[in-house]
Write a protein that holds these residues in place. Sequence first.
Motif, PDB file in Angstrom:
ATOM      1  N   HIS A 109       0.846  -1.185   0.000  1.00 38.81           N
ATOM      2  CA  HIS A 109       0.000   0.000   0.000  1.00 38.81           C
ATOM      3  C   HIS A 109       0.891   1.247   0.000  1.00 38.81           C
ATOM      4  O   HIS A 109       2.105   1.170   0.223  1.00 38.81           O
ATOM      5  N   ASN A 110       0.278   2.415  -0.242  1.00 35.55           N
ATOM      6  CA  ASN A 110       1.009   3.676  -0.121  1.00 35.55           C
ATOM      7  C   ASN A 110       1.557   3.831   1.300  1.00 35.55           C
ATOM      8  O   ASN A 110       0.863   3.499   2.269  1.00 35.55           O
ATOM      9  N   GLY A 111       2.757   4.349   1.411  1.00 26.45           N
ATOM     10  CA  GLY A 111       3.345   4.575   2.724  1.00 26.45           C
ATOM     11  C   GLY A 111       4.846   4.750   2.635  1.00 26.45           C
ATOM     12  O   GLY A 111       5.439   4.779   1.551  1.00 26.45           O
ATOM     13  N   HIS A 112       5.479   4.864   3.804  1.00 31.56           N
ATOM     14  CA  HIS A 112       6.924   5.070   3.868  1.00 31.56           C
ATOM     15  C   HIS A 112       7.686   3.956   3.160  1.00 31.56           C
ATOM     16  O   HIS A 112       8.704   4.211   2.494  1.00 31.56           O
ATOM     17  N   GLU A 113       7.212   2.732   3.298  1.00 31.11           N
ATOM     18  CA  GLU A 113       7.956   1.592   2.766  1.00 31.11           C
ATOM     19  C   GLU A 113       8.034   1.617   1.243  1.00 31.11           C
ATOM     20  O   GLU A 113       8.994   1.101   0.661  1.00 31.11           O
ATOM     21  N   TYR A 114       7.032   2.207   0.587  1.00 28.76           N
ATOM     22  CA  TYR A 114       7.095   2.291  -0.876  1.00 28.76           C
ATOM     23  C   TYR A 114       8.235   3.219  -1.287  1.00 28.76           C
ATOM     24  O   TYR A 114       8.987   2.921  -2.220  1.00 28.76           O
ATOM     25  N   VAL A 160      -5.566   3.864   3.444  1.00 30.17           N
ATOM     26  CA  VAL A 160      -4.814   3.579   2.221  1.00 30.17           C
ATOM     27  C   VAL A 160      -5.406   2.430   1.402  1.00 30.17           C
ATOM     28  O   VAL A 160      -5.059   2.273   0.229  1.00 30.17           O
ATOM     29  N   HIS A 161      -6.298   1.622   1.977  1.00 27.92           N
ATOM     30  CA  HIS A 161      -6.809   0.463   1.253  1.00 27.92           C
ATOM     31  C   HIS A 161      -8.044   0.786   0.425  1.00 27.92           C
ATOM     32  O   HIS A 161      -8.515  -0.051  -0.336  1.00 27.92           O
ATOM     33  N   ARG A 162      -8.576   1.994   0.540  1.00 28.22           N
ATOM     34  CA  ARG A 162      -9.711   2.425  -0.268  1.00 28.22           C
ATOM     35  C   ARG A 162      -9.739   3.946  -0.249  1.00 28.22           C
ATOM     36  O   ARG A 162      -9.007   4.588   0.513  1.00 28.22           O
ATOM     37  N   LEU A 163     -10.589   4.518  -1.095  1.00 26.54           N
ATOM     38  CA  LEU A 163     -10.734   5.965  -1.118  1.00 26.54           C
ATOM     39  C   LEU A 163     -11.727   6.401  -0.049  1.00 26.54           C
ATOM     40  O   LEU A 163     -12.887   5.980  -0.067  1.00 26.54           O
ATOM     41  N   ASP A 164     -11.286   7.227   0.871  1.00 30.12           N
ATOM     42  CA  ASP A 164     -12.138   7.831   1.895  1.00 30.12           C
ATOM     43  C   ASP A 164     -12.054   9.345   1.678  1.00 30.12           C
ATOM     44  O   ASP A 164     -11.107  10.002   2.112  1.00 30.12           O
ATOM     45  N   ALA A 165     -13.039   9.884   0.971  1.00 32.40           N
ATOM     46  CA  ALA A 165     -12.966  11.286   0.560  1.00 32.40           C
ATOM     47  C   ALA A 165     -12.905  12.228   1.746  1.00 32.40           C
ATOM     48  O   ALA A 165     -12.220  13.270   1.696  1.00 32.40           O
ATOM     49  N   ALA A 166     -13.617  11.912   2.840  1.00 33.49           N
ATOM     50  CA  ALA A 166     -13.563  12.769   4.019  1.00 33.49           C
ATOM     51  C   ALA A 166     -12.165  12.760   4.634  1.00 33.49           C
ATOM     52  O   ALA A 166     -11.641  13.810   5.049  1.00 33.49           O
ATOM     53  N   ASP A 167     -11.542  11.591   4.697  1.00 37.45           N
ATOM     54  CA  ASP A 167     -10.173  11.487   5.196  1.00 37.45           C
ATOM     55  C   ASP A 167      -9.216  12.277   4.314  1.00 37.45           C
ATOM     56  O   ASP A 167      -8.303  12.965   4.805  1.00 37.45           O
ATOM     57  N   VAL A 168      -9.429  12.202   3.000  1.00 34.33           N
ATOM     58  CA  VAL A 168      -8.586  12.967   2.069  1.00 34.33           C
ATOM     59  C   VAL A 168      -8.704  14.462   2.341  1.00 34.33           C
ATOM     60  O   VAL A 168      -7.699  15.182   2.453  1.00 34.33           O
TER      61      VAL A 168
END
Length: 563
Positions: free
Chosen positions: A74-79, A264-272
């Motif tokens: 997933h998106n994150g530091h490790e990528y 990071v596992h789905r789109l959460d527009a409010a979180d964005v």
Amino acid sequence: MQSPLIDLFRAVADAVPDRECLVHRSVRRTYAETRDRVERLGRVLTAHGLGVRRERGELRGHESGQDHVALFLHNGHEYAEGTFGAFAARTVPFNVNYRYTAYELKHLLRDAAPAAIIYHAAFAETLAQVLPALPRRPLLLQVADDTAPRLLPGALDYETALAEAPTAVTLPVPSPDDLYMVYTGGTTGMPKGVLWRQGDVWTALLGGWQRPGIDSPANLVKHLLDTPEGQRFLGIAPFMHGAGWWYLIRAMTGGDTMVVPDVVHRLDAADVCRTVERERLDTLPLVAEAFARPLADELERGTYDMSRVRAVVSGGGPLAAETKRRILAALPHAEVADSAGSSETGGIIRGWSTAAQGVGEDAVFTPLPRACVVDEELTRVLEPGHEHAGWLAARAPVPLGYLGDPGKSASTFVTVQGERVALPGDLAHLRADGQLVLHGRASMVINSGGEKIYAEEVERALLNQPHVRDALVVGRPSPRWGQEVVALVQLDGPGEGTGDTVLREAAAERLARYKLPKAFLRVPAIRRSPAGKADYAWARALAEKDAEGQATPRAEAEPEAGS
């Protein structure tokens, strides 16, 4: 700028060590901290024997002489760390679509033959199903996450491996000829690895043409020291896709900050929106309508301070005019940019919209410096105002080829009037005023939610089912996804195995869920020519007529973008 990407990142980290590099949830790492972890990962890979096997000069365009490192994350530091840690060891990182089923993952990993796989624990079960089918056992680095499964047999815990990275290992000296590989789908639906020279990436993929004064690591450092702060990017576009990955690499080689939302596992527009507001982000890369429409919905529902946003950039497919109008209404101080291209070209055309100027014409773009149009016979580059549509093409720098596929490499990267160009497969027309009209893919590719879905692959999954005699798969317009997958099926007859849910779930054994048909249309017979060639125009007309006559049938809720 002909420099290895790890050299550019190191130069940035030396110039602005205390600037934030990447932020995700409660972890905020500076460039100095990120560099330390990148170098540690590079030493881990090197200590396990990974690196260069044959130098570039000994190889043909479709060949790789370096070990490959899969990023199943997933998106994150490790990528970020996996990308540049692989570069530091002179290995080749490549992207893995984490939506893939075990069946699809097996094809990808057998093609790429990774010497190491860095993966989130959430994907351990799927990976375990595939490992026995690989030609060799790769080094496994498992990244802990919220799922907390046990380590796979023989795997190393990622954080422990970095903490115990050997200090006596000397990292190799990188070369501009070192590879960067991004996987995309092939015309048969099987993924293909596009091989880029790292020395060409700055210009072709990272927008270097916009910064002609930055032609060396030394000039990059001078630019950074003259710039009080960098851009602040939203890390919502999945890094497993080319455009999202390029924004990550661009940020880390430009002294910018990438901020990944909590979810990071789905789109959460409010979180964005909360992330954009909290982190005061100024640049929002999105993936077509699948991301832009939910963002517009949330902007209209909520009250957020978006005053720092200056650019909303869409890749993976053009935005609808109405979506652009809604975003500009909520963000009148921002610019909305549609960027189009492919893994074989990078972004080569772009459209700009502002509140003051409006959204412009649909499917009309400004060609960027590397874009051109060649005639359908591939004999000449067309001048503005040409009569017939031609092939959209990208001028140098272009990739070396597709990993392990000399035939497809030769047909995609061609020489026209003595110049090597890349053909992404789109038909286009260059108007007399210099603007480019994009007619769309010539091949049967369905672009849904930023994902490229190949009709033949879905057809094969349907034809494997016992009650399906014949099938055609097409895309039809969708206000949410840009296009949605529709399957026309000819059945042997009614029965328990012919309902939408059964057909869809049987196909899901071979396909990621985003590839599954949103609707099934049952027809007495699939229309084909005497030679067996499918009549796709007929199929598309039926699918669009069905959409006009009734709401599209659904057997399940549509998955969230990014899931």
